[in-house]
Motif scaffolding. Structure first.
Motif, PDB file in Angstrom:
ATOM      1  N   VAL A 174       0.839  -1.204   0.000  1.00 19.73           N
ATOM      2  CA  VAL A 174       0.000   0.000   0.000  1.00 19.73           C
ATOM      3  C   VAL A 174       0.870   1.249   0.000  1.00 19.73           C
ATOM      4  CG1 VAL A 174      -1.659   1.329   1.371  1.00 19.73           C
ATOM      5  CG2 VAL A 174      -1.956  -1.139   1.107  1.00 19.73           C
ATOM      6  N   LEU A 175       1.917   1.241   0.812  1.00 20.00           N
ATOM      7  CA  LEU A 175       2.816   2.398   0.868  1.00 20.00           C
ATOM      8  C   LEU A 175       3.536   2.602  -0.463  1.00 20.00           C
ATOM      9  CD1 LEU A 175       4.313   1.835   4.436  1.00 20.00           C
ATOM     10  CD2 LEU A 175       2.686   3.606   3.756  1.00 20.00           C
ATOM     11  N   ASP A 176       3.990   1.513  -1.056  1.00 27.08           N
ATOM     12  CA  ASP A 176       4.707   1.620  -2.327  1.00 27.08           C
ATOM     13  C   ASP A 176       3.802   2.162  -3.434  1.00 27.08           C
ATOM     14  OD1 ASP A 176       6.937   0.606  -1.080  1.00 27.08           O
ATOM     15  OD2 ASP A 176       6.678  -1.435  -1.825  1.00 27.08           O
ATOM     16  N   ALA A 177       2.490   1.897  -3.295  1.00 34.00           N
ATOM     17  CA  ALA A 177       1.532   2.371  -4.299  1.00 34.00           C
ATOM     18  C   ALA A 177       1.080   3.808  -4.031  1.00 34.00           C
ATOM     19  CB  ALA A 177       0.322   1.444  -4.352  1.00 34.00           C
ATOM     20  N   GLY A 178       1.615   4.425  -2.982  1.00 35.50           N
ATOM     21  CA  GLY A 178       1.283   5.816  -2.696  1.00 35.50           C
ATOM     22  C   GLY A 178       0.449   6.040  -1.466  1.00 35.50           C
ATOM     23  N   GLY A 179       0.086   4.972  -0.768  1.00 33.98           N
ATOM     24  CA  GLY A 179      -0.690   5.115   0.449  1.00 33.98           C
ATOM     25  C   GLY A 179      -2.169   4.911   0.209  1.00 33.98           C
ATOM     26  N   PRO A 180      -2.957   4.992   1.271  1.00 33.61           N
ATOM     27  CA  PRO A 180      -4.400   4.715   1.142  1.00 33.61           C
ATOM     28  C   PRO A 180      -5.127   5.808   0.361  1.00 33.61           C
ATOM     29  CG  PRO A 180      -3.890   5.500   3.344  1.00 33.61           C
ATOM     30  CD  PRO A 180      -2.573   5.314   2.662  1.00 33.61           C
ATOM     31  N   ARG A 181      -6.253   5.416  -0.217  1.00 36.76           N
ATOM     32  CA  ARG A 181      -7.148   6.373  -0.853  1.00 36.76           C
ATOM     33  C   ARG A 181      -7.931   7.085   0.248  1.00 36.76           C
ATOM     34  NH1 ARG A 181     -12.494   5.500  -2.210  1.00 36.76           N
ATOM     35  NH2 ARG A 181     -12.225   3.268  -1.763  1.00 36.76           N
TER      36      ARG A 181
END
Length: 397
Positions: A174-181
């Motif tokens: 999740v962090l690598d993808a930019g964090g939560p929506r």
């Protein structure tokens, strides 16, 4: 995370270690042995890992190492001596082992302990006991049972480590993808329908049924709690530009995150006077000094402080007393059904009297019905948040 360290026993936590100690003690107690111990084969050595009895006097302290070839442990694992020897004097193979004389071994029983995966880890042993050879089968059966419990404990520990690694990797993804929506739930004045602010709430799109509370709890469990909260904060802050100039943005952060220098760095220069930080820690804070210091630094940046879930338990009330917040948010457990519950009405009324004296703003969370909103207004609550007004979602331009 390395799961292939030199000792599977290192996987055990404090409770697991205590359990293995009890197993070793049970072996000694069952046989009435002078000493019992658990060994591990490490390379060409036998290492004593757990001991019950006067180990130092017997020459078997925890951490003691012996040449594997010279040990009973090696020969049991190789099958060259029996697992139970009730009188070493009558066993030439045992008499030939150097440790027999060095340690003064008169009777010996040792059974294999298996590591996760089935490989031989070492042995569970008892030395010097008054045993009856006619009980050999029963004695060995009990010892194998105890050794199996050690192996099962190691399997459980390994499973826990693997599960922790899976959680760590999921949060890291999740962090690598930019964090939560981020979604946003309006905070309004029910009397005028005026928007006064919005709370930023994290959402996770990974293919899992875990809710946000589980994601954050597991992030803390695997050491990524601060990182995940900071990612949520960074993803929420751009929403300030979409809110009316008079409205605030409420972001959630635990005391540890608030104390992290990266938190201040994230909010400084981002219209910080319109930011409200909701302290979300539910556990009792043992030492409030670090939290009070962190809150003071945040306030110097112009940020207001809110305490979340007030009325849900003792921890949030302590936060109110120590932090002196600008905003208090009534927990939905207090809001829900307040229109038909005189006890909840009395508690809310008392909190409002306290709020009037200490001059903090009160927001009721979880408002779902007009009747609840009316009851809250009657006790003086002027601001609300909940499905009655809007569900969490994207901000509308």
């Amino acid at each position: 995370m390395d799961l292939t360290g030199p000792s599977p026993l290192a996987l055990l936590d404090e409770a697991g270690t205590a359990f293995v100690n009890r197993i070793v003690a049970a072996a000694r107690g069952y046989l009435g042995a002078y000493v019992s111990f658990l060994t591990e084969v490490v390379g060409n050595e036998k290492v004593i890992r757990y001991v019950d009895g006067p180990a130092d006097a017997f020459g078997l302290p925890v951490g003691a190492r012996f040449v594997l070839e010279d040990s009973y442990c090696h020969r049991v694992l190789q099958g060259t001596i029996p697992e139970a020897i009730y009188d070493v004097r009558h066993d030439a193979r045992a008499l030939a082992i150097p440790l027999t004389q060095v340690l003064g071994i008169e009777a010996y029983m040792g059974v294999q302990v298996s590591a996760p995966g089935g490989r031989a880890l070492g042995t569970l042993c008892c030395v010097n006991f008054d045993g009856d050879p006619s009980r050999r089968e029963r004695d060995l059966g009990f010892m194998h049972f105890l050794a199996g419990l050690v192996g099962a404990q190691l399997e459980d520990a390994l499973h826990g480590i693997e599960r922790r690694r899976e959680r760590h990797d999921a949060v890291q993804a999740v962090l690598d993808a930019g964090g939560p929506r981020m979604v946003f739930q309006p905070i309004v004045s029910p009397a005028t329908a005026e928007l006064v602010g919005a709370e930023a709430l994290a959402r996770f799109d990974a293919p899992t049924h875990r809710g946000p509370d589980v994601w954050f709890r597991e992030a803390w469990d695997v050491g990524l709690g601060v990182e995940l909260e900071l990612a949520a904060v960074r993803n929420a802050l751009p929403a300030l530009a979409q809110l009316p100039p008079h409205a605030f943005l409420s972001i959630n952060a635990s005391p540890c995150t608030i104390a992290d220098p990266r938190f201040i760095d994230a909010i400084v220069g981002v219209a910080s006077e319109r930011i409200v930080v909701e302290i979300t820690e539910h556990a009792v804070v043992e030492d409030y000094a670090p939290l009070v210091d962190a809150v003071a630094r945040v306030r110097r940046a112009g940020v207001r402080i809110a305490i979340d879930d007030v009325g849900a338990g003792y921890a949030s009330l302590r936060h109110v007393l120590w932090v002196a917040p600008d905003i208090v948010k009534l927990d939905m457990s207090l809001t829900r059904g307040i229109d038909v519950d005189p006890v909840k009405q009395a508690l809310a009324s008392g909190l409002m009297a306290f709020a009037a004296r200490t001059q903090f703003m009160v927001v009721a969370e979880g408002v779902e019905t007009a009747a609840e909103a009316d009851a809250l207004r009657e006790v003086g609550v002027r601001f609300g948040q909940g499905y009655l007004f809007a569900r969490p979602g994207p901000l509308l331009h």
